[in-house]
Design an enzyme around this catalytic site. Structure first.
Site, PDB file in Angstrom:
ATOM      1  CB  SER A 146      90.810 -10.609 -49.726  1.00 53.15           C
ATOM      2  OG  SER A 146      89.739  -9.848 -50.181  1.00 53.15           O
ATOM      3  CG  HIS A 190      93.624  -5.915 -50.748  1.00 58.73           C
ATOM      4  ND1 HIS A 190      93.899  -6.229 -49.443  1.00 58.73           N
ATOM      5  CD2 HIS A 190      92.316  -6.247 -50.941  1.00 58.73           C
ATOM      6  CE1 HIS A 190      92.820  -6.742 -48.882  1.00 58.73           C
ATOM      7  NE2 HIS A 190      91.842  -6.751 -49.768  1.00 58.73           N
ATOM      8  CD  GLU A 227      96.998  -5.120 -47.378  1.00 63.69           C
ATOM      9  OE1 GLU A 227      97.552  -5.459 -46.340  1.00 63.69           O
ATOM     10  OE2 GLU A 227      96.166  -5.856 -47.966  1.00 63.69           O
ATOM     11  CG  ASN A 231      92.167  -9.452 -45.492  1.00 62.63           C
ATOM     12  OD1 ASN A 231      91.386  -8.900 -44.710  1.00 62.63           O
ATOM     13  ND2 ASN A 231      92.029  -9.358 -46.797  1.00 62.63           N
TER      14      ASN A 231
HETATM   15  N1  3HC Z   1      79.627   3.870 -49.915  1.00 67.66           N
HETATM   16  C1  3HC Z   1      79.885   5.184 -49.809  1.00 67.66           C
HETATM   17  N2  3HC Z   1      79.896   5.854 -48.643  1.00 67.66           N
HETATM   18  C2  3HC Z   1      79.586   5.163 -47.533  1.00 67.66           C
HETATM   19  C3  3HC Z   1      79.299   3.792 -47.565  1.00 67.66           C
HETATM   20  C4  3HC Z   1      79.329   3.140 -48.823  1.00 67.66           C
HETATM   21  N3  3HC Z   1      79.072   1.831 -48.951  1.00 67.66           N
HETATM   22  N4  3HC Z   1      79.049   3.380 -46.294  1.00 67.66           N
HETATM   23  C5  3HC Z   1      79.177   4.468 -45.510  1.00 67.66           C
HETATM   24  N5  3HC Z   1      79.509   5.529 -46.262  1.00 67.66           N
HETATM   25  C6  3HC Z   1      79.792   6.890 -45.771  1.00 67.66           C
HETATM   26  C7  3HC Z   1      78.521   7.578 -45.370  1.00 67.66           C
HETATM   27  O1  3HC Z   1      77.940   8.312 -46.434  1.00 67.66           O
HETATM   28  C8  3HC Z   1      78.985   8.505 -44.283  1.00 67.66           C
HETATM   29  O2  3HC Z   1      79.517   9.675 -44.882  1.00 67.66           O
HETATM   30  P1  3HC Z   1      79.167  11.108 -44.251  1.00 67.66           P
HETATM   31  O3  3HC Z   1      79.898  11.130 -42.951  1.00 67.66           O
HETATM   32  O4  3HC Z   1      79.698  12.055 -45.259  1.00 67.66           O
HETATM   33  O5  3HC Z   1      77.687  11.128 -44.111  1.00 67.66           O
HETATM   34  C9  3HC Z   1      80.157   7.755 -43.617  1.00 67.66           C
HETATM   35  O6  3HC Z   1      80.598   6.793 -44.580  1.00 67.66           O
HETATM   36  C10 3HC Z   1      79.721   7.070 -42.362  1.00 67.66           C
HETATM   37  O7  3HC Z   1      78.628   6.217 -42.684  1.00 67.66           O
HETATM   38  P2  3HC Z   1      77.338   5.986 -41.778  1.00 67.66           P
HETATM   39  O8  3HC Z   1      77.098   7.184 -40.905  1.00 67.66           O
HETATM   40  O9  3HC Z   1      76.225   5.490 -42.628  1.00 67.66           O
HETATM   41  O10 3HC Z   1      77.716   4.734 -40.892  1.00 67.66           O
HETATM   42  P3  3HC Z   1      78.885   4.537 -39.898  1.00 67.66           P
HETATM   43  O11 3HC Z   1      79.350   5.798 -39.263  1.00 67.66           O
HETATM   44  O12 3HC Z   1      78.422   3.426 -39.060  1.00 67.66           O
HETATM   45  O13 3HC Z   1      80.097   4.023 -40.835  1.00 67.66           O
HETATM   46  C11 3HC Z   1      81.340   2.395 -41.953  1.00 67.66           C
HETATM   47  C12 3HC Z   1      79.955   2.927 -41.678  1.00 67.66           C
HETATM   48  C13 3HC Z   1      82.142   3.402 -42.790  1.00 67.66           C
HETATM   49  C14 3HC Z   1      81.174   1.103 -42.734  1.00 67.66           C
HETATM   50  C15 3HC Z   1      82.080   2.162 -40.581  1.00 67.66           C
HETATM   51  O14 3HC Z   1      81.294   1.397 -39.737  1.00 67.66           O
HETATM   52  C16 3HC Z   1      83.429   1.501 -40.725  1.00 67.66           C
HETATM   53  O15 3HC Z   1      84.427   2.133 -41.034  1.00 67.66           O
HETATM   54  N6  3HC Z   1      83.460   0.170 -40.490  1.00 67.66           N
HETATM   55  C17 3HC Z   1      84.681  -0.627 -40.620  1.00 67.66           C
HETATM   56  C18 3HC Z   1      84.885  -1.012 -42.052  1.00 67.66           C
HETATM   57  C19 3HC Z   1      86.100  -1.853 -42.229  1.00 67.66           C
HETATM   58  O16 3HC Z   1      86.785  -2.248 -41.296  1.00 67.66           O
HETATM   59  N7  3HC Z   1      86.390  -2.162 -43.493  1.00 67.66           N
HETATM   60  C20 3HC Z   1      87.502  -3.036 -43.841  1.00 67.66           C
HETATM   61  C21 3HC Z   1      86.949  -4.394 -44.121  1.00 67.66           C
HETATM   62  S1  3HC Z   1      88.230  -5.533 -44.533  1.00 67.66           S
HETATM   63  C22 3HC Z   1      88.338  -5.436 -46.187  1.00 67.66           C
HETATM   64  O17 3HC Z   1      87.617  -4.754 -46.871  1.00 67.66           O
HETATM   65  C23 3HC Z   1      89.399  -6.278 -46.799  1.00 67.66           C
HETATM   66  C24 3HC Z   1      88.816  -7.366 -47.649  1.00 67.66           C
HETATM   67  O18 3HC Z   1      89.892  -7.923 -48.389  1.00 67.66           O
HETATM   68  C25 3HC Z   1      88.143  -8.466 -46.858  1.00 67.66           C
END
Ligand code: 3HC
Length: 284
Positions: A119, A140, A152, A191
């Site tokens: 990250s 990434h 990335e 990040n």
């Molecule tokens: N695995 C597979 N699919 C998933 C999942 C997982 N862990 N979590 C959610 N999904 C899918 C669901 O199946 C659903 O699909 P569908 O529409 O076909 O049913 C869809 O994603 C939406 O999920 P939910 O309805 O359960 O929940 P939300 O609508 O609240 O979405 C979320 C959940 C996708 C996590 C959304 O809240 C989101 O996009 N959050 C932001 C995530 C983010 O910013 N990530 C970046 C983090 S930074 C990073 O990773 C970098 C690292 O280096 C730190």
């Protein structure tokens, strides 16, 4: 085209990378440290594929096909014939350096691509643990890997341009992700922007300025973010959030990257977010 992929680590990120690649028909070997963590990784992948079937995005056949392409094992030497390996172990420089040293001795093909899903740790540092720094690149992914479209690609001062192109084709072409290119500075693009925002939210909460719920609701309902910063920190893992902040702080020495005391205390207490059942929120 990459056919034989290795993934090191079957945690949140490694299992997601393995799942996405196996769904595209790549043959994936995933390495875990113990039988217990290998089993946990296998369960995580199965649960995620099941979720895909439930939501109608994946057929039963595609689920079975994906699973048939993944082997999770503790035998590191099985990676020897891989064309591309993505390291996705914990965000700890010493652990990652150790993986790259081992990869260098085990991967037979000198043109194989050695990638890190770090990250924030500069790719140059990891590359210099090998005798082939020109083959090392950052690839990434974002959490949850099956859902987030971005990757990335990070090149160090030494990365061969052909390796950069292979990384781009793998993530963008084969896995269908949107690829952005970053130079090799701690935190890369996303990040470096995201972590100061998350740390500001922790500081706001820590100072008693607002509740966790109100901070998160503010960003969800006021700025149309899919989740608020404290819920997002819980999703990423507070240990990972902390580790990324430390890398950024070490590189730039800017106060905005300094982890707030509350984040440190929560990590020391093992309150790491969703993965441990408690962070800024409780999870069942
Ligand atoms: N695995 C597979 N699919 C998933 C999942 C997982 N862990 N979590 C959610 N999904 C899918 C669901 O199946 C659903 O699909 P569908 O529409 O076909 O049913 C869809 O994603 C939406 O999920 P939910 O309805 O359960 O929940 P939300 O609508 O609240 O979405 C979320 C959940 C996708 C996590 C959304 O809240 C989101 O996009 N959050 C932001 C995530 C983010 O910013 N990530 C970046 C983090 S930074 C990073 O990773 C970098 C690292 O280096 C730190």
């Amino acid at each position: 085209m990459i056919q034989r992929l290795g993934v090191i680590g079957a945690g949140l990120m490694g299992s997601g990378i393995a799942e996405v690649a196996s769904r595209q028909g790549l043959d994936v070997i995933v390495i875990e440290a113990t039988e217990a963590t290998a089993q946990a990784g296998s369960n995580r992948i199965t649960r995620s594929l099941d979720r895909g079937v439930r939501s109608g995005k994946l057929s039963e056949e595609a689920r079975a096909d994906a699973l048939s392409h993944i082997e999770i094992t503790t035998a590191f030497e099985k990676l020897s014939d891989r064309e591309l390996v993505v390291e996705a172990v914990i965000e700890d420089e010493a652990a990652k350096l150790d993986v790259f040293r081992r990869l260098d001795t085990i991967i037979e093909d000198p043109t194989a691509v050695l990638a890190s899903n770090t990250s924030s740790i500069p790719i140059m540092k990891l590359a210099m643990a090998t005798q082939r720094p020109e083959q090392v690149v950052g690839i990434h992914f974002f959490n949850p890997v099956p859902v987030m479209p971005l990757v990335e690609v990070v090149t160090s001062l030494m990365t061969n341009s052909k390796v950069e192109q292979q990384a781009h084709e793998f993530a963008g072409g084969q896995l269908g992700k949107h690829v952005i290119k970053s130079k090799d500075r701690a935190g890369f693009i996303v990040n470096a922007l995201l972590i100061p925002y998350l740390l500001s939210a922790v500081r706001m909460f820590e100072s008693g300025f607002a509740t966790a719920e109100d901070i998160d609701t503010g960003m969800v309902d006021g700025c149309a973010h899919p989740m608020g910063p404290l819920a997002l920190a819980d999703l990423i893992g507070l240990d990972t959030t902390m580790a990324v902040a430390q890398s950024l702080y070490e590189e730039f020495k800017e106060p905005l990257y300094a982890p707030p005391p509350l984040l440190s205390r929560m990590c020391e207490a093992g309150l790491l977010g969703r993965k441990t059942g408690r962070g800024f929120y409780q999870y069942s």
